[in-house]
Design an enzyme around this catalytic site. Structure first.
Site, PDB file in Angstrom:
ATOM      1  N   ASP A 212       0.819  -1.207   0.000  1.00 50.26           N
ATOM      2  CA  ASP A 212       0.000   0.000   0.000  1.00 50.26           C
ATOM      3  C   ASP A 212       0.857   1.262   0.000  1.00 50.26           C
ATOM      4  O   ASP A 212       1.918   1.307   0.636  1.00 50.26           O
ATOM      5  CB  ASP A 212      -0.863  -0.014   1.278  1.00 50.26           C
ATOM      6  CG  ASP A 212      -1.784   1.183   1.390  1.00 50.26           C
ATOM      7  OD1 ASP A 212      -2.714   1.289   0.576  1.00 50.26           O
ATOM      8  OD2 ASP A 212      -1.559   2.030   2.290  1.00 50.26           O
ATOM      9  N   GLU A 248       1.566  -0.484  -4.933  1.00 48.25           N
ATOM     10  CA  GLU A 248       0.590   0.516  -5.340  1.00 48.25           C
ATOM     11  C   GLU A 248       1.261   1.854  -5.576  1.00 48.25           C
ATOM     12  O   GLU A 248       1.603   2.574  -4.626  1.00 48.25           O
ATOM     13  CB  GLU A 248      -0.507   0.683  -4.271  1.00 48.25           C
ATOM     14  CG  GLU A 248      -1.645   1.564  -4.767  1.00 48.25           C
ATOM     15  CD  GLU A 248      -2.092   2.655  -3.814  1.00 48.25           C
ATOM     16  OE1 GLU A 248      -3.115   3.282  -4.085  1.00 48.25           O
ATOM     17  OE2 GLU A 248      -1.402   2.907  -2.794  1.00 48.25           O
TER      18      GLU A 248
HETATM   19  C1  QV4 Z   1      -8.453  13.833   7.310  1.00 47.52           C
HETATM   20  C2  QV4 Z   1      -8.211  15.036   6.415  1.00 47.52           C
HETATM   21  C3  QV4 Z   1      -6.730  15.373   6.370  1.00 47.52           C
HETATM   22  C4  QV4 Z   1      -6.279  15.613   7.806  1.00 47.52           C
HETATM   23  C5  QV4 Z   1      -6.598  14.421   8.686  1.00 47.52           C
HETATM   24  C6  QV4 Z   1      -6.233  14.716  10.133  1.00 47.52           C
HETATM   25  O1  QV4 Z   1      -8.668  14.751   5.068  1.00 47.52           O
HETATM   26  O2  QV4 Z   1      -6.473  16.499   5.575  1.00 47.52           O
HETATM   27  O3  QV4 Z   1      -4.887  15.806   7.815  1.00 47.52           O
HETATM   28  O4  QV4 Z   1      -7.983  14.053   8.596  1.00 47.52           O
HETATM   29  O5  QV4 Z   1      -6.172  13.542  10.862  1.00 47.52           O
HETATM   30  C7  QV4 Z   1      -9.080   8.768   5.875  1.00 47.52           C
HETATM   31  C8  QV4 Z   1     -10.041   9.902   5.554  1.00 47.52           C
HETATM   32  C9  QV4 Z   1      -9.307  11.231   5.487  1.00 47.52           C
HETATM   33  C10 QV4 Z   1      -8.583  11.464   6.815  1.00 47.52           C
HETATM   34  C11 QV4 Z   1      -7.632  10.299   7.028  1.00 47.52           C
HETATM   35  C12 QV4 Z   1      -6.876  10.411   8.331  1.00 47.52           C
HETATM   36  O6  QV4 Z   1     -10.693   9.632   4.332  1.00 47.52           O
HETATM   37  O7  QV4 Z   1     -10.230  12.268   5.229  1.00 47.52           O
HETATM   38  O8  QV4 Z   1      -7.846  12.669   6.716  1.00 47.52           O
HETATM   39  O9  QV4 Z   1      -8.371   9.053   7.039  1.00 47.52           O
HETATM   40  O10 QV4 Z   1      -7.754  10.338   9.414  1.00 47.52           O
HETATM   41  C13 QV4 Z   1      -7.702   5.052   2.412  1.00 47.52           C
HETATM   42  C14 QV4 Z   1      -8.725   6.109   1.990  1.00 47.52           C
HETATM   43  C15 QV4 Z   1      -8.451   7.437   2.636  1.00 47.52           C
HETATM   44  C16 QV4 Z   1      -8.359   7.255   4.151  1.00 47.52           C
HETATM   45  C17 QV4 Z   1      -7.181   6.309   4.403  1.00 47.52           C
HETATM   46  C18 QV4 Z   1      -6.908   6.072   5.882  1.00 47.52           C
HETATM   47  O11 QV4 Z   1      -8.696   6.233   0.577  1.00 47.52           O
HETATM   48  O12 QV4 Z   1      -9.527   8.331   2.348  1.00 47.52           O
HETATM   49  O13 QV4 Z   1      -8.171   8.501   4.789  1.00 47.52           O
HETATM   50  O14 QV4 Z   1      -7.527   5.046   3.819  1.00 47.52           O
HETATM   51  O15 QV4 Z   1      -8.023   5.606   6.528  1.00 47.52           O
HETATM   52  C19 QV4 Z   1      -3.113   8.703  -2.966  1.00 47.52           C
HETATM   53  C20 QV4 Z   1      -1.989   7.750  -2.529  1.00 47.52           C
HETATM   54  C21 QV4 Z   1      -2.399   6.288  -2.604  1.00 47.52           C
HETATM   55  C22 QV4 Z   1      -3.744   6.059  -1.893  1.00 47.52           C
HETATM   56  C23 QV4 Z   1      -4.770   6.981  -2.533  1.00 47.52           C
HETATM   57  C24 QV4 Z   1      -6.122   6.857  -1.886  1.00 47.52           C
HETATM   58  O16 QV4 Z   1      -0.833   7.967  -3.301  1.00 47.52           O
HETATM   59  O17 QV4 Z   1      -1.399   5.526  -1.983  1.00 47.52           O
HETATM   60  O18 QV4 Z   1      -4.359   8.340  -2.389  1.00 47.52           O
HETATM   61  N1  QV4 Z   1      -4.158   4.647  -1.928  1.00 47.52           N
HETATM   62  C25 QV4 Z   1      -3.854   3.718  -0.810  1.00 47.52           C
HETATM   63  C26 QV4 Z   1      -5.030   2.799  -0.499  1.00 47.52           C
HETATM   64  C27 QV4 Z   1      -6.130   3.615   0.119  1.00 47.52           C
HETATM   65  C28 QV4 Z   1      -5.677   4.154   1.460  1.00 47.52           C
HETATM   66  C29 QV4 Z   1      -4.259   4.538   1.486  1.00 47.52           C
HETATM   67  C30 QV4 Z   1      -3.418   4.377   0.421  1.00 47.52           C
HETATM   68  C31 QV4 Z   1      -3.705   4.947   2.779  1.00 47.52           C
HETATM   69  O19 QV4 Z   1      -5.427   2.101  -1.640  1.00 47.52           O
HETATM   70  O20 QV4 Z   1      -7.317   2.849   0.273  1.00 47.52           O
HETATM   71  O21 QV4 Z   1      -6.466   5.317   1.791  1.00 47.52           O
HETATM   72  O22 QV4 Z   1      -3.334   3.736   3.453  1.00 47.52           O
HETATM   73  O23 QV4 Z   1      -3.256   8.681  -4.365  1.00 47.52           O
END
Ligand code: QV4
Ligand code: CA
Length: 512
Positions: A212, A248
């Site tokens: 990831d 990824e």
């Molecule tokens: C929020 C605010 C931030 C703030 C933070 C403060 O948006 O600005 O700083 O609170 O704590 C969730 C929420 C998100 C929140 C965050 C932290 O959606 O709003 O931030 O948690 O609390 C998945 C989801 C994300 C989720 C994350 C962790 O998609 O929405 O965030 O899990 O729970 C980029 C990357 C790529 C990524 C892609 C989605 O390059 O690597 O974005 N894809 C992978 C996974 C994906 C996962 C992650 C990475 C993180 O496939 O499912 O994100 O592990 O392109």
């Protein structure tokens, strides 16, 4: 001696590109958010018999429990420790699943979240899937243990501690991705904890990892971690097998970090594939199926040997990550079956099929208000089992695209044509195309708004074949269309643009 070292080093790095599939199988299915107990049963009753090569599972380690919104799917991308209890089940259920799937020839690939722990706003307490205490504000995770010394804060130079500019590689790798506490993977101690976690899973019998958020980690740090990984368990894999690694990295071009930086470490997700295929199938941007004659590297995708491909994934099917509106998903089922069929017929890349759950999609101004919704669950937030019916469908909100006849049968098609070249291309210069795989398989698509009526060279031995899209071969009879291939390899195809599924596929094992 020098040659020996070269072979050893090169062989080792190459092996991480190999999925270690058993018995000529060729595809992975992502059983997104499924419970371990259900995956074990699915391997035995369906995936094994139908020829699936492996399952990508949701992150198996301890994660935060989010109350608001209530138990979103994305809580599993916020690790609390490397203990193996999660929304999908316990360590013993995980272990049982891995061996039962291996026994029927189906590999398990683990989604490894190693770039970060939970978000900085994750609070303090025991709201975690194994009940471990942690403090996000103090960066204290005693169940690993990680302390504030194990995070990147001092290396990130943005005011917010967050990634603010994807054009700056240092930010992307040293700062926080959406507030997720960023691990200092250059530290030997942190690398050791991550490698121990992955090695425990390898010893339990998994075949590899989806890594990831790879873009957010330095290639050198990953190289050090992968280098510490054990060989696969010899109860299931031949001696010296290396774990399959698929990373990824979202690279649609135009960012500081490119997929290329990770090719020497393993395969990389090719996000251009689904974005472009979506445009083609939707006929957006003037795209036509006939333009896919040189699909693959000819379209600017990474080299075949590095690519892991898919039509949609758990992020971009709901507007997370990348790809945009062109991505086709189960919500557009007719187009989706064609897109997945095309991917599985085409020789490019290692293929991954998506298997989703339904949610209350509610798109307002282009954004899905319910993009957070977790899997089908009971009131207490625990995930529901997947009920399966005698017609092969699933209930209770589980979509089970991998059980759709057209998709299941194309997974088999890919196994049957494995190793055969892309051959006998035909197109009408619009959205009707056909191609074969040597003398083992042939597929014809009609995505135009008129009928297809053509006699084509299939490259197949003469005989009567059963179309595996409209039906399938059952014993000696065919439940779908029949295709007559002449002694010269030519066959007549008629596909109405009104057909439920406007494509036809035949292969060596669908011969009557
Ligand atoms: C929020 C605010 C931030 C703030 C933070 C403060 O948006 O600005 O700083 O609170 O704590 C969730 C929420 C998100 C929140 C965050 C932290 O959606 O709003 O931030 O948690 O609390 C998945 C989801 C994300 C989720 C994350 C962790 O998609 O929405 O965030 O899990 O729970 C980029 C990357 C790529 C990524 C892609 C989605 O390059 O690597 O974005 N894809 C992978 C996974 C994906 C996962 C992650 C990475 C993180 O496939 O499912 O994100 O592990 O392109
Ligand atoms: Ca990082």
């Amino acid at each position: 001696m020098k040659l020996f070292i070269l072979v050893a080093v090169f062989g080792l790095s190459l092996a991480q590109h190999n999925p270690n599939f058993k018995h000529g199988r060729t595809s992975i299915v992502h059983l997104f958010e499924w419970r371990w107990a259900d995956i074990a049963k699915e391997c035995e009753r369906f995936l094994g018999p139908k020829g699936f090569g492996g399952v990508q599972i949701s992150p198996p380690n301890e994660h935060i429990l989010v109350n608001s919104p209530y138990r979103p799917w994305w809580q599993r991308y916020q690790p609390i420790s490397y203990k193996l209890c999660s929304r999908s089940g316990s360590e013993s259920e995980l272990r049982d699943m891995i061996s039962r799937c291996n026994k029927v020839g189906v590999n398990i690939y683990v989604d490894a979240v190693i770039n970060h722990m939970c978000g900085s706003g994750g609070g303090e307490g025991t709201h975690s899937s194994c009940g471990s205490w942690f403090s996000a504000s103090r960066e204290d995770f005693p169940s690993v243990p990680f302390s504030n010394l194990d995070f990147n804060d001092h290396k990130c130079h943005t005011g917010s501690e967050e990634i603010e500019n994807y054009g700056d590689a240092n930010q992307v790798r040293n700062c926080r991705l959406v507030g997720l506490l960023d691990l200092a993977l250059e530290k030997d101690y942190v690398r050791g904890k991550v490698a121990d976690f992955m090695n425990k899973l390898i010893d339990m019998g998994v075949a590899g990892f989806r890594v990831d958020a790879t873009k957010h980690m330095w290639p050198g740090d990953l190289s050090a971690i992968y280098g510490r990984l054990h060989n696969l368990n010899t109860n299931w894999f031949s001696g010296g097998s290396r774990p399959f690694i698929f990373q990824e990295v979202i690279d649609l071009g135009g960012e500081a970090i490119s997929s290329r930086e990770y090719f020497h470490l393993g395969r990389v997700t090719e996000f251009k594939y689904g974005a472009k295929l979506g445009n083609v199938i939707r006929k957006w941007n003037g795209e036509k199926l006939s333009y896919t004659k040189n699909w693959g590297e000819g379209w600017g995708f990474m080299s075949n040997g590095n690519a892991l491909v898919f039509v949609d994934n758990h992020d971009n099917q709901r507007g997370h990550g990348a790809g945009g509106a062109s991505i086709v998903t189960f919500w557009d089922s007719r187009l989706y079956k064609m897109a997945v069929g095309y991917m599985l017929a085409h020789p490019y890349g290692v293929t991954r099929v998506m298997s989703s759950f339904r949610w209350n999609r509610n798109i307002v101004n282009g954004k899905d208000q319910n993009d957070w919704m977790g899997p089908p669950s009971y009131g207490d937030g625990s995930t529901k089992p997947v009920p399966v019916y005698s017609d092969q469908t699933c209930g209770d909100g589980w979509v089970c695209e991998h059980r759709w006849r057209q998709i299941t049968n194309m997974v088999k098609f890919r196994n049957v044509v494995n190793g055969q070249p892309h051959s006998n291309w035909w197109d009408n210069q619009s959205n009707q195309v056909a191609f074969g795989r040597g003398n083992r398989g042939f597929i014809v698509f009609n995505n135009d708004d008129w009928n297809l009526d053509a006699t084509l060279n299939t490259g197949m031995p003469g005989g009567t074949y059963c179309d595996v899209i409209s039906g399938q071969k059952e014993g000696s009879r065919c439940t779908g269309k029949q295709i007559q291939v002449g002694g010269d390899g030519r066959a007549h195809f008629r596909i109405s643009n009104q057909d439920e599924d406007p494509f036809v596929a035949i292969h060596a094992e669908s011969k009557l």
